[in-house]
Design a protein around this motif. Sequence first.
Motif, mmCIF file in Angstrom:
data_model
loop_
_atom_site.group_PDB
_atom_site.id
_atom_site.type_symbol
_atom_site.label_atom_id
_atom_site.label_comp_id
_atom_site.label_asym_id
_atom_site.label_seq_id
_atom_site.Cartn_x
_atom_site.Cartn_y
_atom_site.Cartn_z
ATOM 1 N N VAL A 6 2.965 4.488 -57.703
ATOM 2 C CA VAL A 6 1.880 4.633 -58.634
ATOM 3 C C VAL A 6 1.738 2.724 -58.641
ATOM 4 C CG1 VAL A 6 1.031 4.028 -60.980
ATOM 5 C CG2 VAL A 6 3.184 6.122 -60.590
ATOM 6 N N SER A 7 -0.009 2.845 -58.035
ATOM 7 C CA SER A 7 -0.705 1.983 -57.258
ATOM 8 C C SER A 7 -2.086 1.408 -57.932
ATOM 9 C CB SER A 7 -0.569 1.867 -56.259
ATOM 10 O OG SER A 7 -0.977 0.485 -55.438
ATOM 11 N N SER A 8 -1.978 0.338 -58.076
ATOM 12 C CA SER A 8 -3.534 -0.205 -58.916
ATOM 13 C C SER A 8 -3.763 -1.356 -58.264
ATOM 14 C CB SER A 8 -3.504 0.011 -60.250
ATOM 15 O OG SER A 8 -3.108 -1.411 -61.274
ATOM 16 N N LYS A 15 -1.320 1.805 -66.250
ATOM 17 C CA LYS A 15 -0.541 2.288 -64.821
ATOM 18 C C LYS A 15 1.076 3.009 -65.604
ATOM 19 C CE LYS A 15 0.118 -0.949 -61.785
ATOM 20 N NZ LYS A 15 0.933 -1.138 -62.759
ATOM 21 N N SER A 19 3.002 6.169 -65.428
ATOM 22 C CA SER A 19 4.095 5.421 -64.741
ATOM 23 C C SER A 19 5.584 6.291 -65.541
ATOM 24 C CB SER A 19 4.678 4.713 -64.421
ATOM 25 O OG SER A 19 3.836 4.383 -63.573
ATOM 26 N N ASP A 124 6.601 1.726 -60.497
ATOM 27 C CA ASP A 124 5.837 1.165 -61.150
ATOM 28 C C ASP A 124 5.024 0.134 -60.954
ATOM 29 O OD1 ASP A 124 2.970 0.162 -63.290
ATOM 30 O OD2 ASP A 124 4.880 -0.009 -64.585
#
Length: 262
Positions: A6-8, A15, A19, A124
């Motif tokens: 899970v990336s931003s 985020k 997650s 995460d």
Amino acid sequence: MISIAVSSQKGGVGKTTLSINLAHSFARAGVRTLLVDADPQGSVGLSLTRQSRLLTGFYDYLADPGIPLDRLVVPTRLETFSLVASGQASDYETGGGGVGAHLARVRGFLRSAAARGFDLCIIDTAAGLFGISGDVIASSDAVMIPQQAEPLGIRSAPKLLEGLNRLRVMNPRLRVLGVCLTMVQKELAESTEAAAALRQLLPPEMVFQTQIPRDGLFVRASARGLPVGVLEDGAGAQIVFDSLRAEVEAKLESKGGNPPTR
């Protein structure tokens, strides 16, 4: 085992909330799920266990891959749901050496998790596509991108997707599941307009239909060290994450892979 990063591009986009609650939804459905806190800030651990700063975790493994996985995995009250905290070495130099510097150790961690019998690993990551976050993405089967429904953030989404495509050089099997809109405020015109703008900007298959609302329940859940669905009044929020889980499963299946088994 299926691994999902899970990336931003930046922090503060929900985020960690995504997650935790997506992992909990999979675990509730009978999928043996491992949630890994690969953010040096330790947000997952701080949200779910107050002792997280004392736990050996992911960054300790990167510093010393001889640590057995059993020392890292923290069980929860739900038999199918386990955690790995960021660890004592979470101030590890995450940018050191650039993308690829810790690739072998991240992949070794995921192999160990698969060997231990987990069906799904949700990771995460710290914001950005560099350093260890880049290595996590370059080691995972899939990646999903939470994006806050606000005008400035929406404009950066295409650039993030371009960056993910560049990481496919290191990981040709990487599946970009798409962008999930978070912190959506239906009563705020700017928020709904930003969400609509993202859907116009990207191909339909690149944006999840499920949207995560801005809700005080998430703050309350974090304060109690729980996923939101466990709260007495969390049933509505649980439906949202169950819907997101169903979309993730469908996307994994449609991209030629297998969804996590139950």
